[in-house]
Design an enzyme around this catalytic site. Structure first.
Site, PDB file in Angstrom:
ATOM      1  N   HIS A 121      -0.631  19.687  57.089  1.00 32.06           N
ATOM      2  CA  HIS A 121      -1.067  19.300  58.423  1.00 32.06           C
ATOM      3  C   HIS A 121      -2.431  18.622  58.302  1.00 32.06           C
ATOM      4  CE1 HIS A 121       2.094  21.098  60.776  1.00 32.06           C
ATOM      5  NE2 HIS A 121       1.955  22.248  60.145  1.00 32.06           N
ATOM      6  N   ASP A 137       5.924  28.741  63.706  1.00 31.62           N
ATOM      7  CA  ASP A 137       7.174  27.984  63.611  1.00 31.62           C
ATOM      8  C   ASP A 137       8.389  28.893  63.713  1.00 31.62           C
ATOM      9  OD1 ASP A 137       6.470  25.155  63.324  1.00 31.62           O
ATOM     10  OD2 ASP A 137       5.389  25.817  61.559  1.00 31.62           O
TER      11      ASP A 137
END
Length: 259
Positions: A46, A173
């Protein structure tokens, strides 16, 4: 050659503690080292870090005596790049099958367990090649994250993959995949995380769990450490700074009734 502090902690029977580094700032790695953390997990998955930034952060970790690990995509080119820069730990997110886990191992490890190409990092260039290959095999920690319903369905096959050292969850997630987005502490998510922990330990793998600042984070982290979790991250750099700033500001503000 530097030893991996995750492995030193495991040999000593204690939990290794670390922090995610998400910002392109070597000073954050220096601070992490000075606090006594065992490792940093540089997040090249990320965010906007390029290869040169990751290299700088890894060099800073070596200089400070803290173990550099990196989170990267399941891409053999990127995996090779961070290993040649000297990463001593590798995290690949969102692994959903044993085939995907084997691909990580193949990219990360030298033959006969993998297919990594031969190249010494600059800091190791003066070492005998045989010594470096032995160090790379003994000190590297290869880890994957289970972050989806598909990953949970293939959990037993994933944790059985040879050459995989550690298994991680990914509550945010998992929450998204399990139908409770934005609720990483939902019972459904915590139950899934416990399944991951139990499957990893049953397969003889280490577990790594992430506890960013939250009301129940410290208690849950302590509980898992007492149960023998080998690796715990205490948050990311931005998360920790945000919490600290908020707490200090709240402590300094004068209540309206006191004016």
């Amino acid at each position: 050659m530097q030893q991996n502090r995750l492995k030193l902690a495991a040999r000593a029977g204690r939990t290794a503690y670390g922090m995610y580094v998400t910002q392109p700032a070597p000073a954050l790695v220096e601070l992490a080292a000075q606090t006594g953390l065992d490792f940093v997990r540089i997040d090249a998955y990320h965010g906007t870090m390029d290869s040169e930034t990751v290299d700088s952060l890894i060099r800073t970790a070596y200089a400070g005596g803290i173990t550099p690990t990196v989170r990267v995509a399941n891409d053999p080119v990127q995996i090779l790049s961070v290993l040649e820069q000297g990463a001593m730990g590798l995290t690949v997110p969102d692994v959903e099958s044993a085939e995907a886990a084997r691909a990580v191992v193949q990219a990360a490890r030298y033959p006969p367990r993998g297919r990594r190409e031969i190249s010494l990092p600059v800091r190791m260039i003066g070492e005998p090649a045989e010594a470096y290959f032995r160090w790379a095999d003994e000190e590297l920690v290869v880890s994957v994250q289970i972050e989806s319903r598909a990953g949970l369905d293939a959990l037993d096959e994933i944790v059985a993959v040879d050459g995989l050292d550690m298994v991680q969850s990914g509550r945010q997630d998992l929450a998204l995949s399990l139908g409770v987005p934005g609720q990483p502490s939902h019972p459904r998510v915590l139950e899934a995380e416990e399944r991951i922990v139990q499957a990893a330990w049953k397969a003889g793998k280490w577990v790594s769990l992430h506890f960013p600042p939250a009301p129940d984070a410290l208690d849950r982290a302590r509980a898992y450490a007492q149960r023998g979790a080998q690796c715990i991250t205490i948050g990311g750099d931005v998360q920790i700074l945000f919490q600290a700033l908020g707490e200090r500001l709240a402590a300094l503000r004068v209540p309206e009734t006191a004016r």
